[in-house]
Design an enzyme around this catalytic site. Structure first.
Site, PDB file in Angstrom:
ATOM      1  N   ASP A 426       0.661  -1.281   0.213  1.00 29.10           N
ATOM      2  CA  ASP A 426      -0.138  -0.057   0.090  1.00 29.10           C
ATOM      3  C   ASP A 426       0.863   1.210   0.057  1.00 29.10           C
ATOM      4  O   ASP A 426       1.988   1.358   0.445  1.00 29.10           O
ATOM      5  CB  ASP A 426      -0.868   0.038   1.217  1.00 29.10           C
ATOM      6  N   HIS A 568       4.037  -2.354   2.775  1.00 32.65           N
ATOM      7  CA  HIS A 568       3.759  -0.871   2.174  1.00 32.65           C
ATOM      8  C   HIS A 568       4.926  -0.874   1.593  1.00 32.65           C
ATOM      9  O   HIS A 568       6.252  -1.029   1.948  1.00 32.65           O
ATOM     10  CB  HIS A 568       3.723   0.329   3.564  1.00 32.65           C
TER      11      HIS A 568
HETATM   12 ZN    ZN Z   1      -2.599   3.153   3.614  1.00 36.04          ZN
END
Ligand code: ZN
Length: 617
Positions: A426, A568
């Site tokens: 993400d 991430h």
């Molecule tokens: Zn996020």
């Protein structure tokens, strides 16, 4: 018998060693002398008669005795006598016509002139290539010959051994017919024996005879046109001229890239061929198809029809074989075959213009003209560096493509991996980290999903292009990383559409899935997000710990089939961890897939507004 034991064994040994008229022994045995003296020697008469009728001379003493002796001892029969005389050098040297030879056989075996029907019957088979022994053998079981043999007190017997071409006269006639139709000549004895022998052993069928002749070098060297070949196949399998509807029907099939063997195999299933085979006492059977392109007609037709659109020429048989073979052995999907054509120099030369390429590829893959929006999105993709390969990958995900394959009768086999896991990242793109992750995925041929933040896309556009070209999936992670639960319906829709537009404007591809910030959603989000919401089942907390080992441990200890892993692509520690995680998961038997691939493998139809945490098997 009156022989003394040693002498008998000696003679028997010699007899079994030779079949010719050799000089075996001299002097008459007492029994034979007695028979002659008494004037009753039917067997001797039969032998003398054979000499007179077949060789047109008196028997010499040795030959006479040899034959009489072997017949009396049951070592030879009347059939053997006639046969061996008829195939002897001496008889051959007389060089008689077939009719004359038959006249002799009729007289020696039936004691009469041949009749018209008999002559024409046997001349037909002689013409097909059966030997004179076949006639003799054919006569041995007749009542006429049995009666004659009774008169001479001799066993009729039969010709042994018999050549393959004489085993079954109708089969021989069938093979000779194939020689005549396809090679325009009479069969040679070796060839006839070879094919009739294989049929006798059940090695090949009536259909395969046709196929073998059509595929023979001798026939291929004639260089006939497709229509001419079809006409001969018709003649051989249906015994008639090809009609216009037949010509149209089969030409279309051949033009779809299969070989003539495929057509022969199809025709072999038809009643008309069965009827012809019945006349020859044969079963039609089937052709063993050896060319890959013949083994999957729908796929071959699909590729053959598409080829000219992409290369401006027909595919060669070799090209089709190679393509279809790789699909048959399960190594490539249908879209991979299209990609292989797209990669050809012919295609690049013919379709150097991107729009021309897009129009052609949609026509080929989906069987219809591309829409304006497809041309538009495809142009964005290609102009921004997404490969033509990937255009095919994207088309292959569409309903149009799947419908086209179904319409053509093509089953696109998707090999389902045993264990699948979806790694997701993400908050990117973030070139320094994203690219390191992509390096790992590229190295191991692994796929992953990137939930990107819309307002970062323009800055890191090259990351998006690379993600697409590596068959990774791009998901929507809102425009500016706002928590959707705080927003109104309009606010939610705006966050989503802005981010989707950002991705589309760079890649030409609209994201199909999204992930809400923090995994948070409520009913307003559900009702307005307009996309499936992908949450996660393994949380690495990489943002909190910023420690590669922690991420590695979290993923590897929780890795299970169907999990969705959250990371991430912002932190170098995450990239460090990915370098360990990816090869290790692969070593443990996982296939690393995108979220949409995971859903496809699991048969999950994701719904807009639905929340998906994992897709365990
Ligand atoms: Zn996020």
């Amino acid at each position: 018998m009156h022989f003394s034991e040693p002498k008998k064994r000696f003679k028997f040994l010699l007899l079994s060693l030779t079949l010719c008229f050799s000089f075996l022994f001299s002097g008459m045995t007492p029994s034979l002398i007695r028979a002659e003296e008494e004037g009753e020697d039917p067997i001797g008469d039969f032998v003398t008669r054979a000499y007179t009728l077949i060789l047109e001379r008196e028997p010499e003493e040795e030959g006479f005795l040899f034959w009489k002796e072997s017949i009396v001892k049951g070592e030879r029969t009347a059939a053997d006598l006639v046969n061996e005389f008829m195939i002897s050098e001496e008889f051959r040297a007389r060089d008689l016509r077939q009719e004359q030879q038959m006249d002799i056989i009729y007289h020696v075996m039936f004691d009469r002139d041949p009749d018209e029907a008999g002559i024409s019957y046997w001349l037909f088979y002689l013409d097909c290539g059966v030997s004179i022994s076949a006639i003799i053998n054919g006569f041995t079981h007749s009542e006429e010959f049995t009666t004659l043999c009774k008169k001479y007190n001799i066993v009729p017997g039969e010709v042994k051994p018999i050549e393959n071409r004489d085993l079954n006269l109708n089969v021989t006639a069938y093979v000779a017919r194939a020689y005549n139709i396809f090679l325009e000549r009479k069969p040679e004895v070796d060839g006839l024996n070879y094919w009739t022998g294989r049929i006798a052993k059940g090695e090949i069928s009536a259909a395969e005879i046709v196929n073998n002749f059509v595929k023979s070098e001798e026939f291929r060297n004639k260089g006939l046109s497709q229509d001419e070949e079809l006409a001969l196949v018709y003649l051989s399998m249906f015994d008639r001229e090809i009609d216009d509807s037949g010509k149209t029907y089969w030409s279309e099939i051949l033009n779809n890239g299969v070989s003539i063997s495929y057509v022969i195999n199809q025709i072999a299933c038809l009643d008309e061929f069965s009827a012809l085979c019945a006349k020859y006492g044969m079963l039609p059977g089937a052709v063993e198809l050896t060319c890959p392109r013949d083994k999957n007609y729908p796929l071959t037709a699909y590729l053959a029809q598409g080829y000219p659109f992409l290369t401006n020429r027909q595919a060669t048989a070799e090209e089709l074989d190679e393509l279809v073979a790789s699909a048959l052995n399960g190594s490539r999907k249908v879209e991979d075959l299209i990609k292989a054509i797209v990669a050809k120099e012919d295609c690049w030369n013919y379709l150097s213009d991107n729009e021309a390429f897009l129009r052609a590829i949609y026509r080929v893959t989906c069987g219809k003209e591309a829409t304006d929006s497809q041309i538009n999105s495809g142009s964005i993709s290609l102009n921004n560096g997404i490969t033509r390969y990937h255009i095919v990958t994207e088309i292959a995900k569409t309903a149009d493509y799947k419908a086209r394959l179904a319409e053509m009768g093509i089953a696109n086999i998707i090999a389902k991996p045993e264990k699948v896991i979806a790694l997701t990242w993400d908050d990117g793109p973030n070139a320094p980290v994203t690219n390191r992750i992509l390096d790992v995925l590229e190295k191991y041929g692994a796929h992953g999903t990137f939930f990107v933040v819309g307002n970062r896309c323009r800055t890191y556009r090259s990351c998006l292009i690379r993600e697409v070209n590596l068959d990774c999936e791009i998901g929507n992670h809102t425009w500016d990383h706002t928590s959707l639960t705080k927003l109104s319906a309009d606010g939610i829709r705006s966050q989503i559409s802005q981010a989707n537009d950002a991705v589309f404007n760079i890649t030409g591809i609209r994201p199909k899935i999204m992930r809400p910030v923090g995994g948070a959603f409520n009913n307003t989000v559900r009702n307005n997000v307009g996309m499936p919401m992908i949450i996660w089942s393994v949380d690495t907390n990489d943002w909190k710990y910023r420690n590669a080992q922690h991420v590695i441990d979290e993923v590897l200890s929780h890795a299970r089939d169907g999990e969705i892993v959250l990371m991430h692509d912002l932190y170098t520690t995450t990239a460090d961890a990915v370098e360990v995680i990816v090869p290790e998961l692969i070593a443990r038997g996982y296939t690393l897939v995108t979220v949409s691939e995971l859903a496809e493998y699991r048969g999950v139809e994701m719904e807009n507004g639905g929340a998906y945490f994992s897709m365990r098997g």
